[in-house]
Enzyme design. Structure first.
Site, short mmCIF file in Angstrom:
data_model
loop_
_atom_site.label_atom_id
_atom_site.label_comp_id
_atom_site.label_asym_id
_atom_site.label_seq_id
_atom_site.Cartn_x
_atom_site.Cartn_y
_atom_site.Cartn_z
N TYR A 40 -1.94 -0.27 10.62
CA TYR A 40 -1.96 -0.68 9.22
C TYR A 40 -0.72 -0.20 8.48
O TYR A 40 -0.03 -1.00 7.81
CB TYR A 40 -3.21 -0.13 8.54
N SER A 61 0.84 -1.20 0.00
CA SER A 61 0.00 0.00 0.00
C SER A 61 0.87 1.25 0.00
O SER A 61 1.98 1.24 0.54
CB SER A 61 -0.89 0.01 1.26
#
Length: 337
Positions: free
Chosen positions: A189, A161
């Site tokens: 995350y 990501s």
């Protein structure tokens, strides 16, 4: 905008020669990735928690495939894998390696982002984002090295990501329990995604060139998937109302498909591996072009500490890669037998 030139879906050549494992492939990007690879002829293994859902999907895809006039069935199957259990990762890897068949592509697609959620831990005692997004895929990648080595020019693909650009990893506090940093799902995350990049930066250096394995991290872009299921309904509706700025899963899987199949990937990877100045592994952007990892990902000292701590947490010896490359067996402490 940067990805507007890309075909959706990609036009793929025949992939009859490929065997691919795709984790988390019952929904979103993983589902599209598995289906498109199978329709191009690859043997696809859906490594999933929900076997029933996988079998239902396979049945739907087969029915639709036959209806389109294709004369052969899709070569696709499901195997159970729960990334919240490191024992499950070991059992999956042992079952696969026992087949003694080559694995050409491992796509570590499964991930979690419990937006706004409280801190939770796996049955192994690790913060859930860190385990699902980094620790379990790292264990899977290492344990499947024998099958990946058996294949010619194989690939480990990690769906990462752009959030790794804002991540920070403390190798001594990967569970975020020391109190030095306040827990938030966003911080968890982004940290797990940066840890994944750093781990694979070290794997780049440790894997001998002659194994033929390319290690890739990628960004799918901002994708409308069920990762938003924990958000307030209003925010979910806003996500759905922004199709121009947010990819559909069909668009979001393009960088995964590209990384798994593009013939130039081994050359890009080899160039990085043989360049002594390179410290980051190959990172593919959402517009399917090589790009730079974050500045923090270039921190070699931290990456080495993340590597060492990761091996400790997943129960593998420090010389795991070297031993597996030599054809030796390696014992993981999470193995139940």
């Amino acid at each position: 905008i940067m990805a507007s030139h890309l075909q959706t879906p990609f036009h793929l050549p025949s992939l009859n020669h490929l065997t691919c494992i795709v984790t988390g492939s019952t929904s979103g990007i993983g589902s599209e990735t598995a289906r498109q690879l199978a329709e191009a002829g690859a043997h696809v293994v859906m490594a999933v928690r929900n076997i029933k859902a996988a079998h239902e999907l396979i049945q739907q895809w087969q029915t639709k495939w036959y209806a389109s006039g294709e004369g052969f069935p899709l070569n696709i199957q499901a195997m159970e894998l729960d990334l919240l259990s490191l024992d499950s990762v070991v059992r999956f890897s042992n079952a696969w390696n026992a087949r003694l068949t080559p694995l050409h592509v491992l796509i570590n697609n499964a991930g979690m982002f419990a937006m706004g959620g409280a801190q939770k831990f796996s049955e192994d005692g690790y913060e859930q984002h860190m385990q699902v997004n980094h620790l379990a895929p790292a264990l899977l990648s290492l344990l499947l090295l024998p099958s990946l080595i058996r294949a010619s020019r194989s690939r480990i693909i990690n769906v990462n990501s752009v959030m790794h650009y804002v991540g920070f990893v403390d190798p001594n506090d990967m569970n975020v329990v020391s109190g030095k940093r306040k827990f938030s799902s966003l911080r968890a995350y982004s940290s797990s995604k940066l840890a994944q990049v750093m781990f694979n930066n070290v794997l780049l250096k440790k894997l001998p060139l002659e194994t033929g394995i390319s290690v890739v991290c990628l960004s799918p872009g901002a994708v409308q998937t069920n990762v938003t299921r924990d958000l307030p309904r209003l925010v979910q509706d806003l996500y759905s109302a922004l199709p121009y700025f947010i990819f559909s899963p069909r668009e979001g899987c393009r960088s995964s498909i590209f990384s798994a199949t593009d013939p130039q990937i081994p050359q890009h990877y080899q160039k990085l591996k043989t360049n002594e100045k390179s410290v980051c592994t190959l990172f593919i952007s959402q517009n399917c072009k090589p790009t730079n990892c974050s500045e923090e990902a270039h921190n070699v000292e931290t990456a080495n500490r993340v590597w060492e701590k990761t091996l400790e947490l997943i129960g593998l010896p420090s010389d795991t890669v070297e031993r597996l490359v030599e054809g030796e067996e390696v014992h993981c402490r999470y193995a139940t037998h």
